[in-house]
Design a protein around this motif. Structure first.
Motif, PDB file in Angstrom:
ATOM      1  N   GLN A 155       0.836  -1.190   0.000  1.00 55.72           N
ATOM      2  CA  GLN A 155       0.000   0.000   0.000  1.00 55.72           C
ATOM      3  C   GLN A 155       0.879   1.251   0.000  1.00 55.72           C
ATOM      4  OE1 GLN A 155      -3.606   0.098   0.308  1.00 55.72           O
ATOM      5  NE2 GLN A 155      -3.463  -2.077  -0.172  1.00 55.72           N
ATOM      6  N   PHE A 156       0.546   2.157  -0.901  1.00 52.73           N
ATOM      7  CA  PHE A 156       1.266   3.429  -0.979  1.00 52.73           C
ATOM      8  C   PHE A 156       0.936   4.291   0.235  1.00 52.73           C
ATOM      9  CE2 PHE A 156       3.035   7.216  -2.698  1.00 52.73           C
ATOM     10  CZ  PHE A 156       2.114   8.238  -2.496  1.00 52.73           C
ATOM     11  N   LEU A 157       1.959   4.864   0.829  1.00 51.81           N
ATOM     12  CA  LEU A 157       1.753   5.739   1.983  1.00 51.81           C
ATOM     13  C   LEU A 157       1.923   7.211   1.621  1.00 51.81           C
ATOM     14  CD1 LEU A 157       3.632   3.771   4.812  1.00 51.81           C
ATOM     15  CD2 LEU A 157       1.174   3.814   4.322  1.00 51.81           C
ATOM     16  N   ILE A 158       3.107   7.562   1.081  1.00 50.78           N
ATOM     17  CA  ILE A 158       3.384   8.977   0.851  1.00 50.78           C
ATOM     18  C   ILE A 158       4.529   9.124  -0.142  1.00 50.78           C
ATOM     19  CG2 ILE A 158       5.079   9.258   2.718  1.00 50.78           C
ATOM     20  CD1 ILE A 158       3.495  11.875   3.456  1.00 50.78           C
ATOM     21  N   HIS A 159       4.534  10.264  -0.852  1.00 49.96           N
ATOM     22  CA  HIS A 159       5.543  10.559  -1.863  1.00 49.96           C
ATOM     23  C   HIS A 159       6.141  11.938  -1.577  1.00 49.96           C
ATOM     24  CE1 HIS A 159       6.196  12.032  -6.294  1.00 49.96           C
ATOM     25  NE2 HIS A 159       7.349  11.708  -5.729  1.00 49.96           N
ATOM     26  N   TYR A 160       7.458  12.002  -1.573  1.00 49.30           N
ATOM     27  CA  TYR A 160       8.176  13.263  -1.447  1.00 49.30           C
ATOM     28  C   TYR A 160       9.031  13.483  -2.676  1.00 49.30           C
ATOM     29  CZ  TYR A 160       6.981  14.473   3.327  1.00 49.30           C
ATOM     30  OH  TYR A 160       6.297  14.858   4.449  1.00 49.30           O
ATOM     31  N   TYR A 161       9.080  14.727  -3.113  1.00 51.18           N
ATOM     32  CA  TYR A 161       9.933  15.089  -4.246  1.00 51.18           C
ATOM     33  C   TYR A 161      10.767  16.288  -3.834  1.00 51.18           C
ATOM     34  CZ  TYR A 161      11.461  16.755  -8.799  1.00 51.18           C
ATOM     35  OH  TYR A 161      12.230  17.178  -9.847  1.00 51.18           O
ATOM     36  N   ASN A 162      12.055  16.100  -3.817  1.00 50.01           N
ATOM     37  CA  ASN A 162      13.001  17.188  -3.541  1.00 50.01           C
ATOM     38  C   ASN A 162      12.621  17.968  -2.278  1.00 50.01           C
ATOM     39  OD1 ASN A 162      15.380  18.522  -4.148  1.00 50.01           O
ATOM     40  ND2 ASN A 162      14.370  20.031  -5.467  1.00 50.01           N
ATOM     41  N   GLY A 163      12.228  17.235  -1.274  1.00 51.49           N
ATOM     42  CA  GLY A 163      11.942  17.843   0.016  1.00 51.49           C
ATOM     43  C   GLY A 163      10.482  18.210   0.249  1.00 51.49           C
ATOM     44  N   GLU A 164       9.670  18.143  -0.790  1.00 53.32           N
ATOM     45  CA  GLU A 164       8.272  18.544  -0.635  1.00 53.32           C
ATOM     46  C   GLU A 164       7.337  17.339  -0.756  1.00 53.32           C
ATOM     47  OE1 GLU A 164       8.586  23.036  -2.579  1.00 53.32           O
ATOM     48  OE2 GLU A 164       7.112  21.593  -3.299  1.00 53.32           O
ATOM     49  N   GLU A 165       6.301  17.346   0.071  1.00 46.52           N
ATOM     50  CA  GLU A 165       5.303  16.288  -0.015  1.00 46.52           C
ATOM     51  C   GLU A 165       4.505  16.458  -1.294  1.00 46.52           C
ATOM     52  OE1 GLU A 165       2.746  15.578   3.501  1.00 46.52           O
ATOM     53  OE2 GLU A 165       1.097  15.587   2.054  1.00 46.52           O
ATOM     54  N   ARG A 166       4.353  15.359  -2.061  1.00 49.96           N
ATOM     55  CA  ARG A 166       3.643  15.433  -3.340  1.00 49.96           C
ATOM     56  C   ARG A 166       2.319  14.681  -3.336  1.00 49.96           C
ATOM     57  NH1 ARG A 166       6.080  17.348  -8.043  1.00 49.96           N
ATOM     58  NH2 ARG A 166       7.332  19.142  -7.391  1.00 49.96           N
ATOM     59  N   ALA A 167       2.251  13.599  -2.625  1.00 50.33           N
ATOM     60  CA  ALA A 167       1.012  12.823  -2.627  1.00 50.33           C
ATOM     61  C   ALA A 167       0.931  11.996  -1.356  1.00 50.33           C
ATOM     62  CB  ALA A 167       0.937  11.909  -3.847  1.00 50.33           C
ATOM     63  N   LYS A 168      -0.290  11.840  -0.876  1.00 52.23           N
ATOM     64  CA  LYS A 168      -0.545  10.992   0.286  1.00 52.23           C
ATOM     65  C   LYS A 168      -1.486   9.872  -0.103  1.00 52.23           C
ATOM     66  CE  LYS A 168      -0.039  13.594   4.574  1.00 52.23           C
ATOM     67  NZ  LYS A 168      -0.752  14.203   5.717  1.00 52.23           N
ATOM     68  N   GLY A 169      -1.188   8.698   0.397  1.00 48.78           N
ATOM     69  CA  GLY A 169      -2.084   7.577   0.176  1.00 48.78           C
ATOM     70  C   GLY A 169      -2.759   7.201   1.463  1.00 48.78           C
ATOM     71  N   ASN A 170      -2.754   5.914   1.752  1.00 50.53           N
ATOM     72  CA  ASN A 170      -3.423   5.424   2.953  1.00 50.53           C
ATOM     73  C   ASN A 170      -2.529   5.532   4.178  1.00 50.53           C
ATOM     74  OD1 ASN A 170      -5.677   4.609   1.398  1.00 50.53           O
ATOM     75  ND2 ASN A 170      -4.555   2.787   0.775  1.00 50.53           N
ATOM     76  N   ILE A 171      -2.126   6.732   4.510  1.00 47.39           N
ATOM     77  CA  ILE A 171      -1.226   6.932   5.641  1.00 47.39           C
ATOM     78  C   ILE A 171      -2.016   7.422   6.843  1.00 47.39           C
ATOM     79  CG2 ILE A 171      -0.620   9.288   4.898  1.00 47.39           C
ATOM     80  CD1 ILE A 171       2.255   8.631   6.010  1.00 47.39           C
ATOM     81  N   LEU A 172      -1.808   6.747   7.970  1.00 52.08           N
ATOM     82  CA  LEU A 172      -2.511   7.093   9.192  1.00 52.08           C
ATOM     83  C   LEU A 172      -1.996   8.425   9.736  1.00 52.08           C
ATOM     84  CD1 LEU A 172      -2.343   3.576  10.900  1.00 52.08           C
ATOM     85  CD2 LEU A 172      -4.319   4.576   9.714  1.00 52.08           C
ATOM     86  N   GLU A 173      -2.830   9.086  10.516  1.00 45.06           N
ATOM     87  CA  GLU A 173      -2.408  10.365  11.115  1.00 45.06           C
ATOM     88  C   GLU A 173      -1.276  10.175  12.105  1.00 45.06           C
ATOM     89  OE1 GLU A 173      -6.589  12.914  10.867  1.00 45.06           O
ATOM     90  OE2 GLU A 173      -5.476  12.762  12.743  1.00 45.06           O
ATOM     91  N   ARG A 174      -1.153   8.965  12.653  1.00 41.86           N
ATOM     92  CA  ARG A 174      -0.062   8.663  13.587  1.00 41.86           C
ATOM     93  C   ARG A 174       1.284   8.537  12.873  1.00 41.86           C
ATOM     94  NH1 ARG A 174      -0.137   3.871  15.094  1.00 41.86           N
ATOM     95  NH2 ARG A 174      -1.842   2.919  13.912  1.00 41.86           N
ATOM     96  N   PHE A 175       1.237   8.484  11.553  1.00 39.11           N
ATOM     97  CA  PHE A 175       2.456   8.345  10.761  1.00 39.11           C
ATOM     98  C   PHE A 175       2.784   9.680  10.108  1.00 39.11           C
ATOM     99  CE2 PHE A 175       1.667   3.549   9.656  1.00 39.11           C
ATOM    100  CZ  PHE A 175       1.597   3.257  11.005  1.00 39.11           C
ATOM    101  N   SER A 176       4.056   9.971  10.001  1.00 39.79           N
ATOM    102  CA  SER A 176       4.475  11.171   9.290  1.00 39.79           C
ATOM    103  C   SER A 176       5.809  10.899   8.620  1.00 39.79           C
ATOM    104  CB  SER A 176       4.605  12.363  10.244  1.00 39.79           C
ATOM    105  OG  SER A 176       5.640  12.126  11.188  1.00 39.79           O
ATOM    106  N   ALA A 177       6.134  11.719   7.661  1.00 41.83           N
ATOM    107  CA  ALA A 177       7.393  11.533   6.946  1.00 41.83           C
ATOM    108  C   ALA A 177       7.971  12.880   6.595  1.00 41.83           C
ATOM    109  CB  ALA A 177       7.173  10.698   5.681  1.00 41.83           C
TER     110      ALA A 177
END
Lengths: 116, 113
Positions: free
Chosen positions: A44-66
């Motif tokens: 399951q996709f959680l999150i995508h970062y590009y060059n330091g910036e968040e680009r997309a969020k998937g099924n990521i819980l609020e307890r999780f961060s990146a």
């Protein structure tokens, strides 16, 4: 060897705790993706970062961060851990847009998280 | 969200036989990727497909991007014991800036020597 590194390889912790998973992308890649793999949910996709910036969020819980740092390594923080968070966590990286293979994602070896 | 239906879920074949597996989607994808995963390891990219109708080979592996853009196939010829593992299809949907892969549930391949 994909060129993507992840640490630690294994992590065992208790419910309620917080952990940090680390990922270094392939040399030259600006994108980092985080995925969770569990037996019942698959990859399951959680999150995508590009060059330091968040680009997309998937099924990521609020307890999780990146976050992705200036040197392009990324960290996935998991807090208030529950038994159900036990899974394999993978990061992947891809080449910058405009390159011929920018849609291809290369995966690291993963971190196996066990929450007891 | 989008889902990929991958089949079969598992296969038991004799060494030397050919293998075929496929993925279908209700949505259009503009990229199809096929990965192999060994136990406890990360998925390894085998083949990437970018155009509808495209047929691409990588050694004994051949994959095709379906003309409808909603399906893809992977064939393995003359299987060998090291082909054992779980094969995943993954797709990137159409739409600018969409880079989150959707994965199938995997096909577990067992090769009997």
């Amino acid at each position: 060897d994909s060129g993507v590194t992840q640490t630690p390889k294994h992590l065992i912790t208790a419910t309620g705790q917080r952990v940090t998973l680390r990922c270094s992308p392939r040399s030259g890649d600006l994108s980092v993706y985080w995925y969770q793999q569990s037996l019942d949910q698959g990859l399951q996709f959680l999150i995508h970062y590009y060059n330091g910036e968040e680009r997309a969020k998937g099924n990521i819980l609020e307890r999780f961060s990146a976050q992705q740092f200036p040197d392009l390594h990324s960290e996935l923080n998991l807090s208030s851990l529950e038994l159900g968070d036990s899974a394999l966590y993978f990061c992947a990286s891809s080449a910058p847009p405009g390159t011929s293979s920018y849609n291809e994602q290369f995966f690291g070896p993963g971190t196996r998280l066990t929450v007891l | 969200g989008q889902q990929l239906n991958q089949s079969p879920q598992s296969m038991f074949i004799q060494e030397g036989e050919d293998v075929s597996m496929n993925c279908t989607s209700s949505s259009i994808f503009n990229t199809w990727l096929w990965y192999k995963q060994d136990p406890g390891e990360g998925p390894v990219l085998l083949i990437a497909l970018y155009k509808a109708g495209e047929l691409t080979s990588n050694g004994r592996l051949t994959a095709q991007f379906g003309i409808t853009r909603k399906d893809s196939f992977l064939n393995i010829s003359a299987s060998i014991p090291s082909d054992v593992g779980i094969y995943f299809c993954a797709g990137l949907p159409s739409g600018a800036g969409s880079y989150q892969l959707t994965f199938g549930k995997g096909t577990k391949l067992s090769v009997i020597p």
